[in-house]
Design an enzyme around this catalytic site. Sequence first.
Site, PDB file in Angstrom:
ATOM      1  NE  ARG A   1      -6.264   1.412   0.553  1.00  0.00           N
ATOM      2  CZ  ARG A   1      -6.530   1.606   1.830  1.00  0.00           C
ATOM      3  NH1 ARG A   1      -5.616   1.358   2.727  1.00  0.00           N
ATOM      4  NH2 ARG A   1      -7.700   2.035   2.199  1.00  0.00           N
TER       5      ARG A   1
ATOM      6  CG  HIS B   1     -12.385   4.439   3.587  1.00  0.00           C
ATOM      7  ND1 HIS B   1     -12.981   5.622   3.987  1.00  0.00           N
ATOM      8  CD2 HIS B   1     -11.072   4.601   3.798  1.00  0.00           C
ATOM      9  CE1 HIS B   1     -12.056   6.466   4.408  1.00  0.00           C
ATOM     10  NE2 HIS B   1     -10.884   5.858   4.299  1.00  0.00           N
TER      11      HIS B   1
ATOM     12  CG  ASN C   1      -1.813   1.153   1.348  1.00  0.00           C
ATOM     13  OD1 ASN C   1      -1.844   2.007   0.468  1.00  0.00           O
ATOM     14  ND2 ASN C   1      -2.558   1.207   2.436  1.00  0.00           N
TER      15      ASN C   1
ATOM     16  NE  ARG D   1      -8.139  12.912   3.583  1.00  0.00           N
ATOM     17  CZ  ARG D   1      -8.367  11.623   3.371  1.00  0.00           C
ATOM     18  NH1 ARG D   1      -9.393  11.233   2.639  1.00  0.00           N
ATOM     19  NH2 ARG D   1      -7.580  10.714   3.903  1.00  0.00           N
TER      20      ARG D   1
ATOM     21  CD  GLU E   1      -8.476  -0.422   4.959  1.00  0.00           C
ATOM     22  OE1 GLU E   1      -7.780  -0.304   5.996  1.00  0.00           O
ATOM     23  OE2 GLU E   1      -8.876   0.545   4.308  1.00  0.00           O
TER      24      GLU E   1
END
Length: 407
Positions: free
Chosen positions: A105, A193, A9, A253, A391
């Site tokens: 990913r 996600h 990732n 964010r 994940e």
Amino acid sequence: MSGVILVLNAGSSSLKFAVFTLPAAAPDGTPARGAGTLEARFSGQVEGIGATPHLIARDAAGTRLLDERWAGGGAPEHHAAALGEIIRWLEGVLGGQPVIAVGHRVVHGGPDYAEPMLIDLGVMAELQDLVPLAPLHQPHNLSGIAAAARRFRGVPQVACFDTAFHRTQPFVADTFGLPPEFHARGIRRYGFHGLSYEYIARRIAAEDPALGAGRLVVAHLGNGASLCAIAGGRSQGSSMGFTALDGVPMGTRCGQLDPGVVLHMIDTLGMGTAEVTKLLYGNSGLKGLSGVSQDVREIEAAGGEAAERALGYFAYRVRREIAALAASLGGIDALVFTAGIGENARALRGRICEGLGFMGIAIDTARNAANAPEISPPGSTVRVLVRRTDEERMIAEHTLAVIRGHG
Ligand code: ADP
């Protein structure tokens, strides 16, 4: 087939990795156990690539096995070099077990990639074309793929997309209120996600098939945060939109913002797009509101009015999103919290659920304080669950399925 699956990732200044051993095969060669039984072996990351790199590696129990800062020089200066360092360490601990596939990913699969893909030159070119949709993330994902492809020549590389799980959303959840040509040009609510939501949906279905076939809202609340409406294991809507900026506020964010604010910043306040980008991605959300930190633990510890407002705003927006997504499904059977905040931040979790009693959501204080797997009182109309997301395992499972599918 024996060996390990390497999961990578690649972020802007980090390269995370995880290693899984394949399920043992039966003597006749058939897999003894199905997908989902990959054994987690090692994980870790190189952080600070390009600045002051730091490599950490852990075993499956979370015990730290390596902590390298290259004080004597020789620190990796780019992703390829960081991958080289990770592999050098892995070779020592894997005892000759080969890497048989690498799962990556990839943040954006655009409108078309609804499933993981074996990467070839054609796929790579198409992923490159999607860079404008995720300019801050996609180039790093692609450089991770390029580095792995050079290092593991002939080894299958599989792209797993954060957007793919959401491609089942109906048109109303996928579109903006713009003329149709913009949708056709790829301006859609992609949602992100997805690997986390898919993992959670599968896990809930494995634990309780009836619940897995039902209606869920999953709240993935980490540094990045979003929520997803899932029915029958399929995404029906997400709080995130075209980019990973929309929806609930995050560590740095802003979350949902009237687009008129951006126009005003540019046209009236004279801010440049780079300045606005930096503000919205890097200096807003919990960090911007609190003025303390992007980290919930540090904000809670700091206290004070600004910290209180930041946490209050976060809880308010997440609560609204839970109710909105539940309404989009016509009601829900369970609310699932996951990721760093969702799994650990008891006080914030309790605060988010305050006032949701009207839709059958209640929290048992003792269970919530204990981070119990089920934090609603027994017999609740809507079960409230806490599950750890994984994940990396989802990517490894997809990677195994893709390479098995390709013989
Ligand atoms: P990322 O999106 O980077 O993977 P994580 O899923 O690790 O992020 O979530 C990070 C967030 O989780 C941070 O805001 C952190 O404060 C929060 N968090 C982690 N542990 C706790 C805890 N015990 N209490 C409160 N917040 C926590």
